[in-house]
Design a protein around this motif. Structure first.
Motif, PDB file in Angstrom:
ATOM      1  N   GLU A   1       0.810  -1.295   0.023  1.00  0.00           N
ATOM      2  CA  GLU A   1      -0.064   0.053   0.127  1.00  0.00           C
ATOM      3  C   GLU A   1       0.837   1.101  -0.156  1.00  0.00           C
ATOM      4  O   GLU A   1       0.423   2.447  -0.313  1.00  0.00           O
ATOM      5  N   ARG A   2       2.113   1.111   0.400  1.00  0.00           N
ATOM      6  CA  ARG A   2       3.054   2.242   0.613  1.00  0.00           C
ATOM      7  C   ARG A   2       4.534   1.810   0.241  1.00  0.00           C
ATOM      8  O   ARG A   2       4.799   0.674   0.739  1.00  0.00           O
TER       9      ARG A   2
ATOM     10  N   HIS B   1      -0.905   6.058  -8.817  1.00  0.00           N
ATOM     11  CA  HIS B   1      -1.242   5.943  -7.465  1.00  0.00           C
ATOM     12  C   HIS B   1      -0.041   6.833  -6.624  1.00  0.00           C
ATOM     13  O   HIS B   1       0.581   6.225  -5.920  1.00  0.00           O
ATOM     14  N   PRO B   2      -0.288   8.200  -6.769  1.00  0.00           N
ATOM     15  CA  PRO B   2       0.848   9.276  -5.951  1.00  0.00           C
ATOM     16  C   PRO B   2       0.702   8.992  -4.626  1.00  0.00           C
ATOM     17  O   PRO B   2       1.904   9.103  -3.977  1.00  0.00           O
ATOM     18  N   GLU B   3      -0.166   8.703  -4.091  1.00  0.00           N
ATOM     19  CA  GLU B   3      -0.487   8.562  -2.490  1.00  0.00           C
ATOM     20  C   GLU B   3       0.331   7.406  -2.190  1.00  0.00           C
ATOM     21  O   GLU B   3       0.497   7.357  -0.962  1.00  0.00           O
ATOM     22  N   ARG B   4       0.848   6.455  -2.851  1.00  0.00           N
ATOM     23  CA  ARG B   4       1.342   5.339  -2.464  1.00  0.00           C
ATOM     24  C   ARG B   4       3.026   5.678  -2.218  1.00  0.00           C
ATOM     25  O   ARG B   4       3.700   4.606  -1.339  1.00  0.00           O
TER      26      ARG B   4
ATOM     27  N   THR C   1       6.518   6.791  -1.079  1.00  0.00           N
ATOM     28  CA  THR C   1       7.192   7.546  -0.015  1.00  0.00           C
ATOM     29  C   THR C   1       8.282   8.024  -0.285  1.00  0.00           C
ATOM     30  O   THR C   1       8.934   8.975   0.520  1.00  0.00           O
TER      31      THR C   1
ATOM     32  N   GLN D   1       4.221  17.777  -7.863  1.00  0.00           N
ATOM     33  CA  GLN D   1       2.988  17.670  -6.882  1.00  0.00           C
ATOM     34  C   GLN D   1       3.256  16.859  -5.450  1.00  0.00           C
ATOM     35  O   GLN D   1       2.763  17.134  -4.430  1.00  0.00           O
ATOM     36  N   ALA D   2       4.034  15.877  -5.777  1.00  0.00           N
ATOM     37  CA  ALA D   2       4.203  14.986  -4.449  1.00  0.00           C
ATOM     38  C   ALA D   2       5.347  15.207  -3.705  1.00  0.00           C
ATOM     39  O   ALA D   2       5.468  15.382  -2.547  1.00  0.00           O
TER      40      ALA D   2
ATOM     41  N   VAL E   1       8.392  14.188  -2.928  1.00  0.00           N
ATOM     42  CA  VAL E   1       8.710  13.074  -2.123  1.00  0.00           C
ATOM     43  C   VAL E   1      10.074  13.308  -1.740  1.00  0.00           C
ATOM     44  O   VAL E   1      10.817  13.921  -2.567  1.00  0.00           O
TER      45      VAL E   1
END
Length: 288
Positions: free
Chosen positions: A98-99, A119-122, A124, A228-229, A231
């Motif tokens: 999931e990450r 899936h940018p939310e995944r 890290t 946007q991310a 990270v």
């Protein structure tokens, strides 16, 4: 003496493909997904995996057409980067990831970055080791491939076949730009070249050479993800790579000013000559 982390080799069924992968580390630790390039496999991470396994659950799959991943003939797989990314996404889902942070190299970049865009939310963290996402990064060594894109004739396809798809071509990719060629373990390019000789594999690689043109169309999407991310990002490249040149590394700062960019005095397969250093920088920038 400290025992080395155990590295397991496994298969997972995903997208109708039997995906081979290497895994090490605590199953509860943050995930680091290692994505290889052409013409290699997860074997390229054989030394890096134990170095990272004390901090991450490390997972390194072989993409379809590479390494020991098995694609049944009945699957009628079409070898494009969109499809590699679809299979990678199914693999990640099959493992319940999931990450994850991602290490992308060469082909692993357009494949993994498609997953990041979906899936940018995944995601890290990101490590790009000669994993290109900018037009700035395409070197002169792409000239024969660009000609193939412009005119996908049998003659141009044969030019790439004769230049790249044999032991000497693979060995050149590993050794070009390396100060001490004897430091590169010969099993690396020898295994890659042997797997290229499997029936039908050279046509798979030539199909991917042609489809690589579609990756350039996705660069704006990848760059939007970086903006946007934001990270934690380590861009660590061999500066002597004839395919992906230093301006492609520096370009990451345009969209993520916090990206750490380092150029090493080596070639395309920087892990072969600077593996321990790259591993330490991953821990410094990503594991923190």
């Amino acid at each position: 003496m400290t025992a080395s982390p155990k590295v397991s080799t496994r298969f997972a069924d995903a997208d109708g493909v039997r995906v081979f992968y290497r895994e090490a580390g605590d199953p509860q630790a943050p995930v680091m997904l290692l994505l290889h390039g052409f013409p290699t496999s997860s074997h390229q991470f054989r030394h890096l995996i134990p170095q990272l396994a004390g901090h991450f659950r490390v997972i390194a799959p072989d993409l379809p057409g590479f390494g020991f991943t098995e694609v049944p003939a009945a699957r009628q797989y079409t070898y494009t980067f969109d499809n590699l990314a679809t299979t990678l996404g199914a693999f990640v889902d099959a493992l319940g990831l999931e990450r994850y942070a991602m290490y992308v190299f060469d082909y692993g970049a357009p494949t993994g970055l498609r997953l990041a865009v979906a899936h940018p939310e995944r995601v890290t963290g990101l490590v790009s080791q000669n994993g290109n996402a900018y037009l700035d990064g395409l070197g002169d060594a792409w000239a024969p491939t660009r000609q193939y894109w412009a005119e996908p004739s049998a003659a141009n396809r044969q030019v790439l076949h004769d230049a790249m798809l044999h032991l000497e071509g693979t060995k050149w990719q590993y050794l070009h730009g390396v100060a001490d060629p004897d430091s590169v373990e010969p099993e690396s390019y020898t295994l890659d070249a042997a797997l290229l000789e499997r029936p039908g594999n050279k046509d798979i690689q030539l199909d991917l050479f042609l489809d690589y043109a579609n990756n350039l169309k996705r660069y704006p999407d990848f760059q939007a993800f970086f903006r946007q991310a934001q990270v934690p990002t380590l861009v660590i490249w061999g500066r002597n790579d004839p395919f992906f040149i230093p301006p492609g590394a520096e370009a990451f700062r345009r969209d993520n000013p916090g990206a750490v960019v380092e150029l090493l005095d080596t070639g395309h397969f920087a892990l072969e000559t600077h593996g321990p250093y790259i591993g330490q920088r991953i821990l410094d920038v990503i594991a923190r």
